[in-house]
Design an enzyme around this catalytic site. Sequence first.
Site, PDB file in Angstrom:
ATOM      1  N   SER A   2       4.428 -34.616   6.796  1.00 20.43           N
ATOM      2  CA  SER A   2       3.920 -35.586   7.772  1.00 20.43           C
ATOM      3  C   SER A   2       2.402 -35.566   7.917  1.00 20.43           C
ATOM      4  O   SER A   2       1.824 -36.515   8.441  1.00 20.43           O
ATOM      5  CB  SER A   2       4.552 -35.314   9.148  1.00 20.43           C
ATOM      6  OG  SER A   2       4.316 -33.981   9.543  1.00 20.43           O
ATOM      7  N   ASP A  61       0.048 -34.647  18.778  1.00 17.06           N
ATOM      8  CA  ASP A  61       1.356 -34.437  19.400  1.00 17.06           C
ATOM      9  C   ASP A  61       1.771 -32.981  19.205  1.00 17.06           C
ATOM     10  O   ASP A  61       0.933 -32.151  18.857  1.00 17.06           O
ATOM     11  CB  ASP A  61       2.396 -35.433  18.868  1.00 17.06           C
ATOM     12  CG  ASP A  61       2.727 -35.207  17.395  1.00 17.06           C
ATOM     13  OD1 ASP A  61       2.255 -34.208  16.807  1.00 17.06           O
ATOM     14  OD2 ASP A  61       3.452 -36.042  16.817  1.00 17.06           O
ATOM     15  N   HIS A  69       1.172 -32.276  15.248  1.00 16.75           N
ATOM     16  CA  HIS A  69       0.172 -32.869  14.362  1.00 16.75           C
ATOM     17  C   HIS A  69      -1.236 -32.913  14.937  1.00 16.75           C
ATOM     18  O   HIS A  69      -1.409 -33.110  16.142  1.00 16.75           O
ATOM     19  CB  HIS A  69       0.622 -34.290  13.991  1.00 16.75           C
ATOM     20  CG  HIS A  69       1.972 -34.322  13.379  1.00 16.75           C
ATOM     21  ND1 HIS A  69       3.094 -34.701  14.083  1.00 16.75           N
ATOM     22  CD2 HIS A  69       2.399 -33.982  12.150  1.00 16.75           C
ATOM     23  CE1 HIS A  69       4.159 -34.605  13.297  1.00 16.75           C
ATOM     24  NE2 HIS A  69       3.759 -34.167  12.124  1.00 16.75           N
TER      25      HIS A  69
END
Length: 370
Positions: free
Chosen positions: A46, A335, A338
């Site tokens: 991600s 978040d 991340h």
Amino acid sequence: MGASATVTSLPCSMAIVVAFLLAAAATSFMAASAGPVPAIYVLGDSLADVGNNNYLLTFLKADFAHNGIDYPGGKATGRFSNGKNFPDFLAEKLGLATSPPYLGLSSSNAANYVNGVNFASGGAGVSNATNQNQCLSFDKQIDYLASVYASLVQSLGQQQAAAHLSKSLFAITIGSNDIIHYAKSMSSSTKRPSSPPTQQFVDALVQTLTGQLQRLYNLGARRLLFLGTGPVGCCPSLRELSAAKDCSAVANDASARFNAGAAKLLAGMAARSTDLRYAVFDSSAALFRYINNPAAYGFAEAKAACCGLGDMNAKIGCTPLSFYCANRTSHVFWDFYHPTETTARMLTDTAFDGSAPLIFPMNIRQLSAV
Ligand SMILES: *[C@@H]1O[C@H](CO)[C@@H](O)[C@H](O)[C@H]1NC(C)=O
Ligand SMILES: *[C@@H]1O[C@H](CO)[C@@H](O)[C@H](O)[C@H]1NC(C)=O
């Protein structure tokens, strides 16, 4: 005299011609891998996903608010970030457009592949078992690269395809999700008796990674950028595992060991294959600088997430219902897992122009020039 001079001089001039041709061949062989980077091929998780998971049936998605709030147009693109992420900044630095997500490209048009492709998928790990069926596993991403390779060979021919790929940059970020799963399994009260000691766990990961990076090499990768895992134990989600909100020592230790293992693996590969050039970024050491001394790097918050819900915004991820902070540039984390766009930009700057021990044996600028 003239005729005999011509005859006797022929072998000599031919020798010169042959020597010249050999030199030219050697030069063009070297030139096949040097010169500017024509394209970037991205694989990973991600931290590098620019929209592949938008095409998957998965709960690991970011194509909704408040993700993308600082992206041009305020658009949620599937990036797990408030704005741009690492592949965007890498492309900008090399004067290229961001490589598009593989699953968004039409496979009927191989020309799409020449300008770079991003295979990265949120949730992916070195191990197939990490977030199985929720993402494109790293192995699956390499399978897709193999079909891109076949397409390029078909459209450009074997030699041109190989020359193109040898100049291209292969950027890889993988391992964080394996480590997160491992750290959670170690911390849970129902600790599985099968959880191996950290070095054993890391050795197995590096062993799998060895085969994966060798496959990349076999598919033409010659300029390899490996972004090591960050201090994943300090992401807000893993801090939440402890009452004191400390970083998970198990995760950070695994991350440091994994990065060391990957660096050793690449050094070994480059020793065996002299046409392989690589750079390893120690994301852990680089990001620790911000976490340990946020103010020195312009951050006001290095523990809590900007977007989320619950304690430290770390109990629930970033959704349209989550809280988000007003000033994203002051936060290290966007978040619960991340980094913010600001963090990603600063880390890319360091990897691009920094030096050892953060980026070695060369930085990205140098890797792009050799
Ligand atoms: C992981 O999945 C790939 C296919 O995507 C497969 O080729 C490989 O054998 C699998 N590895 C393991 C260890 O199961
Ligand atoms: C946001 O935070 C940064 C870093 O802490 C600070 O320099 C900047 O002035 C802040 N911006 C606003 C609008 O408050």
